[in-house]
Design an enzyme around this catalytic site. Structure first.
Site, short mmCIF file in Angstrom:
data_model
loop_
_atom_site.label_atom_id
_atom_site.label_comp_id
_atom_site.label_asym_id
_atom_site.label_seq_id
_atom_site.Cartn_x
_atom_site.Cartn_y
_atom_site.Cartn_z
N ASP A 3 0.82 -1.21 0.00
CA ASP A 3 0.00 0.00 0.00
C ASP A 3 0.86 1.26 0.00
O ASP A 3 2.03 1.23 0.37
CB ASP A 3 -0.95 0.02 1.20
CG ASP A 3 -0.22 -0.08 2.54
OD1 ASP A 3 0.80 -0.80 2.62
OD2 ASP A 3 -0.66 0.58 3.50
N GLU B 203 0.17 -1.53 5.68
CA GLU B 203 1.26 -1.12 6.57
C GLU B 203 1.13 0.34 6.97
O GLU B 203 1.53 0.73 8.07
CB GLU B 203 2.61 -1.37 5.89
CG GLU B 203 3.82 -1.14 6.78
CD GLU B 203 4.33 0.30 6.78
OE1 GLU B 203 5.17 0.63 7.63
OE2 GLU B 203 3.90 1.10 5.91
#
Length: 400
Positions: free
Chosen positions: A86, A145
Site C-alpha cells: 500500500d 502497513e
C-alpha cells in the site's frame, strides 16, 4: 527469467509497480487498495516457480497480501523477504502513477516507500529460485502497513498455520541502504475532561474544562522534559510525550464543560507501550486533585512496541553480509551504517513472532509528499546485495 541484470530488472519492475494505484483505503476512502498489485506480483512469482497464496485480512477481505514460497532442492534455513503493497494518498500530485526518470531519480507515488524495495526483493527472490538454492525463500507483500498493519498480522498467522518458521526476515523499507537497528514504539491515549458549564460572567459557578486542559498540557510538557533527563539511547535518543489533538469549548460567553485531548507517547526499547496509560492517568490525577468537581477519563486506543535488532545470530550475520555487499558497490559512497528510526515499523511484529529481522532498502526523498522519488543507483545495487546475503544465510552461516 529476465536477460537484464538484477539491478535493471528491479528498475523496470519498480516502474511497473509504481504505475499501479495501491493507495490505502484506510487513509483515502474509496481508494483501490492492494488487490491489483497483489495479483500482478502473484502472477509473476508463480511464473518463477513459487507457490503463491493471496491472503485476505480477516478485518477486510479486500485488503489482500501475497505469500510466495520457494523450497530449494535440499534442506536449509528459511529467509523471508517482506515489504508493503500500500501507499499513502496522492493529493496534490500531478501524475502520481506515471513513473518518470530524471537526474538519476525515479519519480512516482511509492517510488521510495516502498515499491522500489519491493521490486528489489522480488527480483532477488526470482534469481535465487532460478539458481537451485538450499533452504526456503519466502516473499511476503503485505497490505495496510501505512495504517493498522492488518496485512502483516494476517500473513504472520498464515505462515504459522502452514508451519513456516524463518531464520531471518529482511524488510526493505526505505533506509538509504543503511540498516535500521532500532526504532521507537508508540501509544496513543485519548483523554476526556468533564467539568460544569456556566456563563463566562460567572466563572465561580463553573468547573472550567479549558483551564483543566491547560493544566494537563503543562503535565504533558513536564513528563516530556523528564524523559529527556533519562540516559539517552545510543540510536534513538529519548522517548517523548506529545499532545497532538485538542478540542474544547462550544460558544463565546460560555465556560467549557468538556474537553478532549490526544496524547502520544513514543517509547524506547525496554519500555512497554501500554504503560503510557498509567503515565497519563498519573497526570490526570494530578490535575483532578487541583480541580474540585472535574471528572476525567483515559483510554489507550493504539499501541505498538519499540524494537531493537539482534546483535548476534542469523539476522546480525545477514545484516553484516548485506552491508559488506552494498559497500562493495558503493564507489566511494558512505559505508552503510546501523541507525535508529524515530518512527515505528513492522519489524517489531516480525520479531515478536520469533523471526529475527533486518531492515534495509533503497530510498530517495518525498516520502508521503507530493514529489516522491528513489535514487536509481540505490535501487540497482540493492537486489545484488540481497542475493549475496541470502545465499550466505541459506548456506547455514549464522555466527556474527
Amino acid at each position: 527469467m529476465s536477460d537484464l541484470s538484477p539491478g535493471d530488472d528491479a528498475l523496470e519492475l519498480a516502474r511497473l509497480l509504481i504505475s499501479i494505484d495501491s493507495v490505502s483505503p484506510s487513509l483515502v476512502p474509496g481508494a483501490p487498495g492492494e488487490g491489483r498489485i497483489a495479483a500482478v506480483i502473484a502472477q509473476r512469482l508463480t511464473g518463477a516457480g513459487f507457490v503463491v497464496d493471496l491472503v485476505p485480512a480477516p478485518e477486510d477481505a479486500e485488503r489482500v497480501s501475497v505469500v510466495a514460497v520457494h523450497v530449494g532442492s535440499r534442506p536449509g534455513p528459511t529467509v523471508v523477504f517482506n515489504g508493503h503493497l500500500d501507499t499513502v494518498g496522492v493529493e496534490g500530485m500531478a501524475d502520481p502513477f506515471n513513473p518518470r526518470i530524471a537526474d538519476g531519480k525515479l519519480f512516482g507515488r511509492g517510488a521510495s516507500d516502498m515499491k522500489s524495495g519491493l521490486a528489489g526483493l522480488i527480483v532477488a527472490a526470482e534469481r535465487l529460485a532460478a539458481a537451485d538454492h538450499p533452504g526456503t525463500v519466502v516473499f511476503t507483500g503485505v497490505a495496510d502497513e501505512e495504517d493498522a498493519s492488518v496485512g502483516a498480522a494476517a500473513v504472520l498467522r498464515h505462515l504459522a498455520d502452514r508451519g513456516v518458521t524463518a531464520d531471518v526476515c529482511l524488510i526493505a523499507e526505505p533506509t538509504w541502504l543503511d540498516r535500521i537497528a532500532a526504532h521507537r514504539g508508540y501509544a496513543v491515549v485519548e483523554v476526556t475532561l468533564q467539568g460544569t458549564a456556566a456563563h463566562s460572567s460567572q466563572p465561580g459557578l463553573a468547573v472550567d474544562a479549558i483551564r483543566a486542559l491547560g493544566a494537563l498540557l503543562q503535565e504533558v510538557e513536564r513528563a516530556d522534559d523528564e524523559l529527556r533527563r533519562r540516559p539517552a539511547h545510543p540510536l534513538l535518543e529519548y522517548g517523548s510525550f506529545t499532545a497532538t489533538v485538542v478540542r474544547a469549548g462550544s460558544a463565546p460567553f460560555t465556560i467549557a464543560a468538556d474537553a478532549t485531548l490526544v496524547i502520544e507517547r513514543r517509547t524506547l526499547p525496554g519500555e512497554r507501550a501500554e504503560a503510557a496509560l498509567v503515565e497519563v492517568q498519573a497526570m490526570l490525577d494530578a490535575v483532578a486533585a487541583r480541580t474540585p468537581g472535574l471528572r476525567t477519563g483515559a483510554q489507550l486506543t493504539h499501541q505498538r512496541e519499540a524494537w531493537e535488532a539482534d546483535e548476534h545470530g542469523a539476522a546480525a550475520r545477514f545484516a553484516d553480509v548485506l552491508a559488506a555487499e552494498l559497500s562493495r558497490d558503493a564507489e566511494g559512497e558512505t559505508v552503510p551504517a546501523a541507525v535508529g528510526a524515530p518512527y515505528w515499523m513492522e519489524s517489531a511484529l516480525w520479531q515478536a513472532a520469533g523471526i529475527p529481522t533486518v531492515v534495509c532498502g533503497p530510498a530517495g526523498g518525498g516520502l508521503h509528499a507530493v514529489e516522491e522519488w528513489v535514487d536509481i543507483d540505490q535501487l540497482r545495487r540493492f537486489p545484488e546485495a540481497v542475493i549475496a546475503a541470502t545465499r550466505d544465510a541459506l548456506s547455514g552461516s549464522s555466527e556474527a
